[in-house]
Design a protein around this motif. Sequence first.
Motif, PDB file in Angstrom:
ATOM      1  N   ARG A  51       0.963  -1.026  -0.035  1.00 58.34           N
ATOM      2  CA  ARG A  51      -0.165  -0.112   0.132  1.00 58.34           C
ATOM      3  C   ARG A  51       0.711   1.180  -0.071  1.00 58.34           C
ATOM      4  O   ARG A  51       0.492   2.199  -0.728  1.00 58.34           O
ATOM      5  N   ARG A  52       2.014   1.220   0.773  1.00 60.18           N
ATOM      6  CA  ARG A  52       3.116   2.368   0.537  1.00 60.18           C
ATOM      7  C   ARG A  52       3.402   2.405  -0.643  1.00 60.18           C
ATOM      8  O   ARG A  52       3.639   3.769  -1.035  1.00 60.18           O
ATOM      9  N   ASP A  53       3.824   1.674  -1.408  1.00 60.84           N
ATOM     10  CA  ASP A  53       4.303   1.745  -2.917  1.00 60.84           C
ATOM     11  C   ASP A  53       3.150   2.112  -3.737  1.00 60.84           C
ATOM     12  O   ASP A  53       3.324   3.050  -4.662  1.00 60.84           O
TER      13      ASP A  53
ATOM     14  N   ILE B 261      -1.444  11.579   3.796  1.00 58.55           N
ATOM     15  CA  ILE B 261      -2.367  10.775   3.102  1.00 58.55           C
ATOM     16  C   ILE B 261      -1.868   9.415   3.927  1.00 58.55           C
ATOM     17  O   ILE B 261      -0.788   8.926   3.756  1.00 58.55           O
ATOM     18  N   THR B 262      -2.889   8.876   4.547  1.00 59.36           N
ATOM     19  CA  THR B 262      -2.535   7.635   5.199  1.00 59.36           C
ATOM     20  C   THR B 262      -2.762   6.626   4.400  1.00 59.36           C
ATOM     21  O   THR B 262      -3.859   6.428   3.671  1.00 59.36           O
ATOM     22  N   PHE B 263      -1.684   5.523   4.069  1.00 60.39           N
ATOM     23  CA  PHE B 263      -1.883   4.696   2.904  1.00 60.39           C
ATOM     24  C   PHE B 263      -2.183   3.225   3.506  1.00 60.39           C
ATOM     25  O   PHE B 263      -2.578   2.320   2.715  1.00 60.39           O
ATOM     26  N   VAL B 264      -2.311   2.958   4.940  1.00 59.98           N
ATOM     27  CA  VAL B 264      -2.485   1.798   5.581  1.00 59.98           C
ATOM     28  C   VAL B 264      -3.839   1.299   5.523  1.00 59.98           C
ATOM     29  O   VAL B 264      -4.377   0.012   5.780  1.00 59.98           O
ATOM     30  N   THR B 265      -4.740   2.223   5.373  1.00 60.47           N
ATOM     31  CA  THR B 265      -6.195   1.879   5.678  1.00 60.47           C
ATOM     32  C   THR B 265      -7.250   1.871   4.407  1.00 60.47           C
ATOM     33  O   THR B 265      -8.198   1.712   4.628  1.00 60.47           O
ATOM     34  N   ASN B 266      -6.393   1.735   3.176  1.00 61.11           N
ATOM     35  CA  ASN B 266      -7.121   1.690   1.950  1.00 61.11           C
ATOM     36  C   ASN B 266      -6.471   0.503   1.217  1.00 61.11           C
ATOM     37  O   ASN B 266      -5.044   0.309   1.159  1.00 61.11           O
ATOM     38  N   ASP B 267      -7.064  -0.116   0.492  1.00 66.40           N
ATOM     39  CA  ASP B 267      -6.410  -1.084  -0.614  1.00 66.40           C
ATOM     40  C   ASP B 267      -5.683  -0.403  -1.702  1.00 66.40           C
ATOM     41  O   ASP B 267      -6.099   1.008  -1.919  1.00 66.40           O
ATOM     42  N   GLU B 268      -5.055  -0.805  -2.542  1.00 64.72           N
ATOM     43  CA  GLU B 268      -4.028  -0.370  -3.683  1.00 64.72           C
ATOM     44  C   GLU B 268      -4.941   0.474  -4.422  1.00 64.72           C
ATOM     45  O   GLU B 268      -4.810   1.367  -4.993  1.00 64.72           O
ATOM     46  N   LYS B 269      -6.025  -0.364  -4.943  1.00 64.63           N
ATOM     47  CA  LYS B 269      -7.024   0.510  -5.929  1.00 64.63           C
ATOM     48  C   LYS B 269      -7.478   1.611  -5.446  1.00 64.63           C
ATOM     49  O   LYS B 269      -7.732   2.551  -6.192  1.00 64.63           O
ATOM     50  N   THR B 270      -8.067   1.731  -4.030  1.00 64.20           N
ATOM     51  CA  THR B 270      -8.647   2.757  -3.687  1.00 64.20           C
ATOM     52  C   THR B 270      -7.795   3.850  -3.509  1.00 64.20           C
ATOM     53  O   THR B 270      -8.081   5.008  -3.806  1.00 64.20           O
ATOM     54  N   ILE B 271      -6.372   3.546  -2.986  1.00 64.12           N
ATOM     55  CA  ILE B 271      -5.489   4.678  -2.650  1.00 64.12           C
ATOM     56  C   ILE B 271      -5.151   5.407  -4.235  1.00 64.12           C
ATOM     57  O   ILE B 271      -5.216   6.573  -4.070  1.00 64.12           O
ATOM     58  N   GLU B 272      -5.000   4.465  -4.936  1.00 66.58           N
ATOM     59  CA  GLU B 272      -4.864   4.978  -6.508  1.00 66.58           C
ATOM     60  C   GLU B 272      -5.998   5.942  -6.909  1.00 66.58           C
ATOM     61  O   GLU B 272      -5.603   7.130  -7.366  1.00 66.58           O
ATOM     62  N   GLU B 273      -7.467   5.432  -6.653  1.00 67.13           N
ATOM     63  CA  GLU B 273      -8.238   6.031  -7.256  1.00 67.13           C
ATOM     64  C   GLU B 273      -8.432   7.500  -6.455  1.00 67.13           C
ATOM     65  O   GLU B 273      -8.560   8.758  -6.910  1.00 67.13           O
TER      66      GLU B 273
END
Length: 399
Positions: free
Chosen positions: A303-305, A375-387
């Motif tokens: 998720r960080r990446d 931006i907190t990156f641990v609380t969402n999956d990769e797809k949601t983070i990118e969106e």
Amino acid sequence: MTGVSRRSRAIKTSPHRVLVALADQLRRSGRRVIDFTAGQPGLPPDASALAEFIEFVSKNTFTAFRYAPTQGLPELREEISADLRKYGGVDVPPDNIVVTAGGLDGIILSLYATTDPNDRVLLLEPCYSMYWDTLTFLGLEAEWCSESVDTGFQPSVDCILDKMKRVKAVLFASPDNPTSRVISREVAKAIAEEASRRGVWILYDVAYKHLVYEGGHVWFEKYVENPDVLVNIGSFSKDIAIPGGRLGYVYTFNKELAREMVKLKGILGIVAPVPMQWLATLYLRKGYKEKYLEYVIPIYRRRRDAAYEAVRKYLPRARVVKPTASMYVFPDLSSYLAEMKVGDLDLAVKLAEEKGVVALPGSIFGPSGANHLRITFVTNDEKTIEEGVRLIGEYLGEA
């Protein structure tokens, strides 16, 4: 005449709470919200640990909910002592450990026990927003050394050495919130040596010490010449994922200071939540902590990446450091905001209202945080983070 206290009025309403409330309001209205605000784990506690805890409570109801000693359950303090030996090679007697109601309770106890009103405390900023309000509430004066993306959010050693001439304590976190930086060995050594020489307290917030993706945690015990100046403030909110359980701990090599904090804890809350103390004891005693960390760290790393690459892709003019630890990316959006003639708080509110993306404005973490977003990156999956990051870029005109 009746009226609220000057002490209370001195604390301003946090934009953090305003934005969290706005996110909730948007959800209730039926809007989809991508929430980057929460500084908490993105995965639930270990199911096996919870099942064993529930069984323990059902069989030991009175024990689980009665008062414990103010210093904390002896069983938990023994497990914390063993845990510190295991991970850091640190030998801390259980009598030098105080169990607290979360990390912030530990910070407040530590400041109460080491400082007096009008003393100066050094912060390395941007830093946890509650540091600023806590100093104000306790009548303390803040000094600070600024950090920026240009140096990977490492503070200037020269600034630290200069400011430590006139402060009673230095308070900082590593890994950090909001920058996610891990303090460098050079900076750690400078702080440790100068604090030992001058008798300045080191209040070291280690809430994120297990959330490290590359490299390792910096144990200040390896650098201080006078261990009596070091106070470590830990939390169970991140490494066993019980932020709502409100459980943390403080440990020190200074026996007198430990006794003073126990005395103060008796006034400020009597005892940390006892059921959570039993849960933490099980986590440490039965190996659930290691199991949980082995599971979540690879997920958080991915998720960080995703968050870092999304910022690079959708916010190409942002200046950003790829975090090696913690939970946050903290891009500098100065070029965008200067062009739009808005501040980071206005940006955060507009993103929430118009795009349904909620992130925290960097200015709440200190002067050097202005024009950043956390931006907190641990609380969402990769797809949601990118969106979510794509929608930020869309609002800023890049997508």
